[in-house]
Design a protein around this motif. Structure first.
Motif, PDB file in Angstrom:
ATOM      1  N   MET A 136     -10.454 -32.992  14.304  1.00 38.62           N
ATOM      2  CA  MET A 136     -11.478 -32.069  13.817  1.00 38.62           C
ATOM      3  C   MET A 136     -10.893 -31.085  12.812  1.00 38.62           C
ATOM      4  O   MET A 136     -11.491 -30.799  11.778  1.00 38.62           O
ATOM      5  CB  MET A 136     -12.112 -31.309  14.986  1.00 38.62           C
ATOM      6  N   VAL A 137      -9.704 -30.570  13.110  1.00 34.89           N
ATOM      7  CA  VAL A 137      -9.053 -29.633  12.192  1.00 34.89           C
ATOM      8  C   VAL A 137      -8.676 -30.344  10.896  1.00 34.89           C
ATOM      9  O   VAL A 137      -8.835 -29.791   9.805  1.00 34.89           O
ATOM     10  CB  VAL A 137      -7.827 -28.985  12.865  1.00 34.89           C
ATOM     11  N   PHE A 138      -8.213 -31.582  10.983  1.00 34.67           N
ATOM     12  CA  PHE A 138      -7.876 -32.349   9.781  1.00 34.67           C
ATOM     13  C   PHE A 138      -9.108 -32.523   8.902  1.00 34.67           C
ATOM     14  O   PHE A 138      -9.050 -32.323   7.684  1.00 34.67           O
ATOM     15  CB  PHE A 138      -7.286 -33.706  10.172  1.00 34.67           C
ATOM     16  N   MET A 139     -10.224 -32.878   9.504  1.00 29.39           N
ATOM     17  CA  MET A 139     -11.456 -33.064   8.725  1.00 29.39           C
ATOM     18  C   MET A 139     -11.952 -31.733   8.161  1.00 29.39           C
ATOM     19  O   MET A 139     -12.524 -31.686   7.072  1.00 29.39           O
ATOM     20  CB  MET A 139     -12.546 -33.719   9.581  1.00 29.39           C
ATOM     21  N   LEU A 140     -11.725 -30.661   8.900  1.00 28.18           N
ATOM     22  CA  LEU A 140     -12.144 -29.344   8.428  1.00 28.18           C
ATOM     23  C   LEU A 140     -11.344 -28.915   7.203  1.00 28.18           C
ATOM     24  O   LEU A 140     -11.868 -28.238   6.326  1.00 28.18           O
ATOM     25  CB  LEU A 140     -12.000 -28.312   9.548  1.00 28.18           C
ATOM     26  N   MET A 171     -12.244 -20.940   7.826  1.00 24.31           N
ATOM     27  CA  MET A 171     -12.603 -21.339   9.187  1.00 24.31           C
ATOM     28  C   MET A 171     -11.534 -22.274   9.754  1.00 24.31           C
ATOM     29  O   MET A 171     -11.190 -22.185  10.941  1.00 24.31           O
ATOM     30  CB  MET A 171     -13.964 -22.032   9.210  1.00 24.31           C
ATOM     31  N   GLY A 172     -10.994 -23.135   8.914  1.00 24.48           N
ATOM     32  CA  GLY A 172      -9.913 -24.008   9.363  1.00 24.48           C
ATOM     33  C   GLY A 172      -8.677 -23.219   9.741  1.00 24.48           C
ATOM     34  O   GLY A 172      -8.019 -23.521  10.751  1.00 24.48           O
ATOM     35  N   LEU A 173      -8.348 -22.207   8.955  1.00 26.20           N
ATOM     36  CA  LEU A 173      -7.199 -21.364   9.284  1.00 26.20           C
ATOM     37  C   LEU A 173      -7.425 -20.606  10.588  1.00 26.20           C
ATOM     38  O   LEU A 173      -6.502 -20.431  11.388  1.00 26.20           O
ATOM     39  CB  LEU A 173      -6.916 -20.391   8.145  1.00 26.20           C
ATOM     40  N   TRP A 174      -8.642 -20.151  10.797  1.00 23.34           N
ATOM     41  CA  TRP A 174      -8.983 -19.459  12.054  1.00 23.34           C
ATOM     42  C   TRP A 174      -8.776 -20.399  13.245  1.00 23.34           C
ATOM     43  O   TRP A 174      -8.234 -19.999  14.281  1.00 23.34           O
ATOM     44  CB  TRP A 174     -10.424 -18.966  11.982  1.00 23.34           C
ATOM     45  N   LYS A 175      -9.193 -21.649  13.067  1.00 16.25           N
ATOM     46  CA  LYS A 175      -9.046 -22.614  14.167  1.00 16.25           C
ATOM     47  C   LYS A 175      -7.572 -22.926  14.426  1.00 16.25           C
ATOM     48  O   LYS A 175      -7.135 -22.985  15.580  1.00 16.25           O
ATOM     49  CB  LYS A 175      -9.806 -23.896  13.820  1.00 16.25           C
TER      50      LYS A 175
END
Length: 186
Positions: free
Chosen positions: A102-106, A150-154
């Motif tokens: 999910m993070v990769f796709m984000l 948002m990806g960095l937050w995750k």
């Protein structure tokens, strides 16, 4: 025993009917018009419109439509943010294959969007839209950066960003002590 003649059709009756549809009876009554429909009103409308051909749009109308469509395209990444936020919340903060994917796709989507910014807006670029299209591109880049944030937050929530002092211990220099304590045995 007599053999069957070759002229007999062995197909089902419905297949034979499909090959030869019934003849239309011209004397049959026409179906009634639906309520509220009058044949005279439709013929009046057609008589008032001499031709149904449409005038081609002017350059200004085309440019306005292109700007509207480019704004829709620029705002599209912001429409994906709530769904991405829900998916990130649901995937959890542990390191599992699902959350990593999910993070990769984000990260992949916004980075590819940033790289292809000019290609995305080439179909909207004309002499009339060039002046206003830079603002649209700027908003598009801002929306992609919001998705990256948002990806960095995750990733920070998963503990993969080195944001604490303990993450940098390899580069810490050991302190030299001013005093030493030695235990004495009596």
């Amino acid at each position: 025993m007599a053999s069957a003649p070759d002229t007999i059709d062995r197909r089902p009756y419905w297949a034979i009917q499909l090959d030869s549809p019934p003849k239309r009876n011209l004397n049959a009554p026409r179906p009634r018009d639906p309520p509220g429909y009058t044949a005279s009103s439709s013929s009046k409308r057609q008589a008032s419109r001499p031709s149904l051909t449409r005038k081609p749009p002017t350059n200004a109308e085309t440019d306005t439509l292109k700007i509207k469509k480019s704004w829709e395209l620029a705002i599209a990444p912001a429409k994906q943010l709530p769904m991405n936020a829900i998916m990130m919340y649901m995937s959890g903060n542990s390191l599992q294959i699902f959350s990593i994917m999910m993070v990769f796709m984000l990260f992949k989507g916004p980075i590819m969007g940033l790289v292809q910014t000019n290609q995305v807006f080439t179909r909207f670029e004309t002499e009339g839209t060039r002046k206003t299209l830079w603002m649209v591109k700027l908003v598009y880049v801002a929306m992609q950066l919001a998705a990256l944030a948002m990806g960095l937050w995750k990733v920070n929530g998963m503990g993969l960003l080195p944001t604490t002092r303990s993450d940098w211990l390899a580069w810490e220099i050991a302190r030299t002590a001013r005093e030493r304590t030695i235990f004495a045995f009596r």
